[in-house]
Design a protein around this motif. Structure first.
Motif, PDB file in Angstrom:
ATOM      1  N   UNK A   1       3.796  12.777  -1.270  1.00 28.87           N
ATOM      2  CA  UNK A   1       4.159  13.819  -2.026  1.00 28.87           C
ATOM      3  C   UNK A   1       5.486  13.512  -3.102  1.00 28.87           C
ATOM      4  N   UNK A   2       5.940  12.338  -2.898  1.00 29.26           N
ATOM      5  CA  UNK A   2       6.796  11.794  -3.657  1.00 29.26           C
ATOM      6  C   UNK A   2       6.283  10.614  -4.730  1.00 29.26           C
ATOM      7  N   UNK A   3       5.032  10.344  -4.656  1.00 28.57           N
ATOM      8  CA  UNK A   3       4.551   9.360  -5.616  1.00 28.57           C
ATOM      9  C   UNK A   3       5.005   9.574  -7.035  1.00 28.57           C
ATOM     10  N   UNK A   4       4.637  10.800  -7.333  1.00 31.50           N
ATOM     11  CA  UNK A   4       4.697  11.151  -8.780  1.00 31.50           C
ATOM     12  C   UNK A   4       6.321  12.201  -8.743  1.00 31.50           C
ATOM     13  N   UNK A   5       7.103  12.037  -9.878  1.00 29.84           N
ATOM     14  CA  UNK A   5       7.080  11.190 -11.070  1.00 29.84           C
ATOM     15  C   UNK A   5       7.012   9.481 -10.026  1.00 29.84           C
ATOM     16  N   UNK A   6       6.359   8.737 -10.814  1.00 34.44           N
ATOM     17  CA  UNK A   6       5.944   7.362 -10.553  1.00 34.44           C
ATOM     18  C   UNK A   6       7.246   6.470 -10.599  1.00 34.44           C
ATOM     19  N   UNK A   7       7.389   5.599  -9.526  1.00 35.45           N
ATOM     20  CA  UNK A   7       8.485   4.727  -9.541  1.00 35.45           C
ATOM     21  C   UNK A   7       7.894   3.352 -10.180  1.00 35.45           C
ATOM     22  N   UNK A   8       7.811   3.234 -11.426  1.00 38.88           N
ATOM     23  CA  UNK A   8       6.907   2.135 -11.910  1.00 38.88           C
ATOM     24  C   UNK A   8       7.016   0.969 -11.307  1.00 38.88           C
ATOM     25  N   UNK A   9       8.287   0.390 -11.323  1.00 41.03           N
ATOM     26  CA  UNK A   9       8.770  -0.854 -10.756  1.00 41.03           C
ATOM     27  C   UNK A   9       8.196  -1.097  -9.711  1.00 41.03           C
ATOM     28  N   UNK A  10       8.347  -0.011  -8.678  1.00 40.20           N
ATOM     29  CA  UNK A  10       7.921  -0.106  -7.160  1.00 40.20           C
ATOM     30  C   UNK A  10       6.271  -0.344  -7.174  1.00 40.20           C
ATOM     31  N   UNK A  11       5.506   0.357  -7.987  1.00 40.49           N
ATOM     32  CA  UNK A  11       4.276   0.374  -7.975  1.00 40.49           C
ATOM     33  C   UNK A  11       3.615  -0.900  -8.441  1.00 40.49           C
ATOM     34  N   UNK A  12       3.981  -1.323  -9.504  1.00 40.20           N
ATOM     35  CA  UNK A  12       3.678  -2.715 -10.174  1.00 40.20           C
ATOM     36  C   UNK A  12       4.093  -3.680  -9.176  1.00 40.20           C
ATOM     37  N   UNK A  13       5.129  -3.816  -8.472  1.00 40.38           N
ATOM     38  CA  UNK A  13       5.432  -4.848  -7.590  1.00 40.38           C
ATOM     39  C   UNK A  13       4.326  -4.913  -6.425  1.00 40.38           C
ATOM     40  N   UNK A  14       3.878  -3.792  -5.953  1.00 39.72           N
ATOM     41  CA  UNK A  14       3.138  -3.694  -5.125  1.00 39.72           C
ATOM     42  C   UNK A  14       1.446  -4.069  -5.642  1.00 39.72           C
ATOM     43  N   UNK A  15       1.096  -3.679  -6.710  1.00 39.87           N
ATOM     44  CA  UNK A  15      -0.212  -4.215  -7.144  1.00 39.87           C
ATOM     45  C   UNK A  15      -0.035  -5.913  -7.507  1.00 39.87           C
ATOM     46  N   UNK A  16       1.115  -6.335  -7.923  1.00 32.64           N
ATOM     47  CA  UNK A  16       1.253  -7.713  -8.263  1.00 32.64           C
ATOM     48  C   UNK A  16       1.139  -8.386  -7.060  1.00 32.64           C
ATOM     49  N   UNK A  17       1.550  -7.812  -5.682  1.00 30.46           N
ATOM     50  CA  UNK A  17       1.322  -8.710  -4.431  1.00 30.46           C
ATOM     51  C   UNK A  17      -0.297  -8.567  -4.269  1.00 30.46           C
ATOM     52  N   UNK A  18      -1.098  -7.684  -4.628  1.00 28.01           N
ATOM     53  CA  UNK A  18      -2.375  -7.884  -4.521  1.00 28.01           C
ATOM     54  C   UNK A  18      -3.194  -8.678  -5.331  1.00 28.01           C
ATOM     55  N   UNK A  19      -2.554  -8.919  -6.432  1.00 28.45           N
ATOM     56  CA  UNK A  19      -3.410  -9.417  -7.597  1.00 28.45           C
ATOM     57  C   UNK A  19      -4.046 -10.907  -7.221  1.00 28.45           C
ATOM     58  N   UNK A  20      -3.422 -11.682  -6.387  1.00 30.28           N
ATOM     59  CA  UNK A  20      -4.053 -13.246  -6.074  1.00 30.28           C
ATOM     60  C   UNK A  20      -5.156 -13.033  -5.307  1.00 30.28           C
ATOM     61  N   UNK A  21      -5.460 -11.762  -4.651  1.00 34.24           N
ATOM     62  CA  UNK A  21      -6.614 -11.565  -3.817  1.00 34.24           C
ATOM     63  C   UNK A  21      -7.684 -10.815  -4.560  1.00 34.24           C
ATOM     64  N   UNK A  22      -7.244 -10.287  -5.500  1.00 34.40           N
ATOM     65  CA  UNK A  22      -8.542  -9.689  -6.544  1.00 34.40           C
ATOM     66  C   UNK A  22      -9.555 -10.716  -6.885  1.00 34.40           C
ATOM     67  N   UNK A  23     -10.726 -10.385  -6.426  1.00 34.35           N
ATOM     68  CA  UNK A  23     -11.739 -11.431  -7.050  1.00 34.35           C
ATOM     69  C   UNK A  23     -12.293 -11.050  -8.463  1.00 34.35           C
ATOM     70  N   UNK A  24     -12.225  -9.677  -8.329  1.00 37.04           N
ATOM     71  CA  UNK A  24     -12.943  -9.078  -9.652  1.00 37.04           C
ATOM     72  C   UNK A  24     -12.551  -7.741  -9.620  1.00 37.04           C
ATOM     73  N   UNK A  25     -12.836  -7.127 -10.998  1.00 40.04           N
ATOM     74  CA  UNK A  25     -12.591  -5.833 -11.271  1.00 40.04           C
ATOM     75  C   UNK A  25     -14.083  -5.231 -11.819  1.00 40.04           C
ATOM     76  N   UNK A  26     -14.337  -4.109 -11.097  1.00 43.53           N
ATOM     77  CA  UNK A  26     -15.686  -3.508 -11.444  1.00 43.53           C
ATOM     78  C   UNK A  26     -15.588  -2.521 -12.400  1.00 43.53           C
ATOM     79  N   UNK A  27     -16.727  -2.058 -13.055  1.00 42.73           N
ATOM     80  CA  UNK A  27     -16.750  -0.943 -13.932  1.00 42.73           C
ATOM     81  C   UNK A  27     -17.871  -0.097 -13.901  1.00 42.73           C
ATOM     82  N   UNK A  28     -18.740  -0.295 -12.713  1.00 42.59           N
ATOM     83  CA  UNK A  28     -19.799   0.634 -12.243  1.00 42.59           C
ATOM     84  C   UNK A  28     -20.094   0.256 -10.826  1.00 42.59           C
ATOM     85  N   UNK A  29     -21.037   1.171 -10.051  1.00 42.33           N
ATOM     86  CA  UNK A  29     -21.234   1.263  -8.824  1.00 42.33           C
ATOM     87  C   UNK A  29     -22.258   0.107  -8.533  1.00 42.33           C
TER      88      UNK A  29
END
Length: 351
Positions: free
Chosen positions: A184-212
């Motif tokens: 219930x505190x995610x928004x308003x978004x702490x953008x720096x914190x959210x970006x840091x979390x996604x950056x941690x995931x980025x090396x493991x992301x093999x692909x971004x998909x756009x359909x099922x």
């Protein structure tokens, strides 16, 4: 005299051409849609029946992951070619709304929709609820993450990952929650914190998909072992008996959102679009048949009541015994300059 006659003949011919073209334009509808099986299901359960009843022919333009970029180009050049999209993401709706790409609903259309949909905005309505949740192929890893925090722990839970290419608000919300921000505190978004979390995931992301279809192929082939996937897809995978996939699903930190039906500003066939929205609301059986075939629920109250219990069970409106995070599109639309930071980050992130 000859020149005058030629000018009059030319004008008459052009008037004839314009007169012939106008009815044809009024009897068509161009729908921009995502890929996968949805266009086929829409044709079979909705568009063919709509055309049979009204005479309005429907053309589907399949542009997975490119809805926003395509409409931006059309609006900026003054050459809008799409009339309607039956389901855009909360992220795309928020952006298109902020940029003025969407047509206002006429008063009579809005009155009709408000009877059957919980969320009706001046320039679109939430046609269904969606969720982006954690999935993992148990056959491909030693252990699957069961929480958002575990999904973020790439050392303890190694494996290739995937996520949609266009749901940036959903991804950032998931990252914030996974990093420890209360739901219930995610928004308003702490953008720096959210970006840091996604950056941690980025090396493991093999692909971004756009359909099922692509997402399912990535899981089946073993190219990805886990990721964030739309709630309508796991029951389809589980029901297929795919020998390559033993799917584990977690709703912890699942990001829930509205998906919107919109008509585009300056669309060439707006009258046909409004006719379609009225027709669709009056045919909940067609809508339910499409949603059942597509493996997803609908926000239309009458149509949802006609859906199978299996589909209803996978709706984000059902109780899954886990904490979920709701996307706040209102916050994003009023976020000012932070939108530019988000856009710049996401373009860099997926490339």
């Amino acid at each position: 005299m000859k020149t005058l006659k030629l000018m009059m003949a030319t004008a008459t011919a052009l008037a004839g051409l314009w007169g012939a073209a106008a009815p044809a334009q009024a009897q068509q509808l161009v729908v921009a849609t995502f890929g996968g099986k949805s266009p086929e299901h829409m044709r079979e359960h909705i568009f063919d029946a709509f055309t049979a009843d009204t005479g309005i022919k429907v053309e589907q333009v399949i542009v997975p992951g490119k809805m926003l970029a395509g409409m931006q180009a059309q609006q900026e050049t003054g050459n809008v070619q799409w009339d309607l999209t039956t389901s855009i993401s909360a992220s795309d709706f928020a952006t298109m709304n902020a940029r003025g790409y969407l047509a206002d609903l006429p008063a009579d259309v809005r009155t009709i929709l408000e009877k059957d949909y919980a969320v009706v905005r001046p320039n679109g309505f939430a046609n269904k609820r969606g969720a982006l949740l954690i999935v993992c192929n148990k056959k491909a890893v030693d252990a699957c993450p069961t929480t958002a925090a575990e999904f973020l722990d790439v050392d303890k839970f190694p494996g290739t990952r995937f996520m949609p290419s266009f749901q940036f608000l959903e991804a950032l919300a998931f990252g914030a929650y996974a990093s420890g921000v209360p739901a219930d505190k995610v928004f308003p978004l702490d953008l720096d914190r959210a970006i840091a979390a996604l950056e941690k995931l980025r090396p493991t992301i093999a692909q971004f998909y756009d359909n099922s279809t692509t997402a399912r192929q990535l899981l089946s082939s073993g190219e990805v072992q886990m990721g964030l996937l739309w709630n309508g897809i796991p029951p389809q995978i589980l029901g297929e008996g795919n020998v390559n996939v033993d799917l584990a699903v977690s709703w912890d930190g699942a990001v829930t959102y509205n998906q919107y039906t919109v008509v585009y500003k300056n669309a060439p066939n707006q009258d046909s679009a409004w006719t379609f929205l009225k027709w669709l609301d009056a045919h909940p059986d067609n809508l339910a048949a499409f949603a059942n075939a597509d493996g997803t629920d609908t926000a239309n109250k009458a149509a949802f009541a006609l859906q199978s219990p299996e589909i209803q069970a996978w709706s984000p409106e059902s109780d899954h015994g886990a904490t979920t995070v709701e996307v706040d599109t209102e916050w994003y639309m009023g976020a000012g300059e932070i939108k530019d930071r988000i856009d710049a980050f996401w373009k860099s992130y997926i490339n």
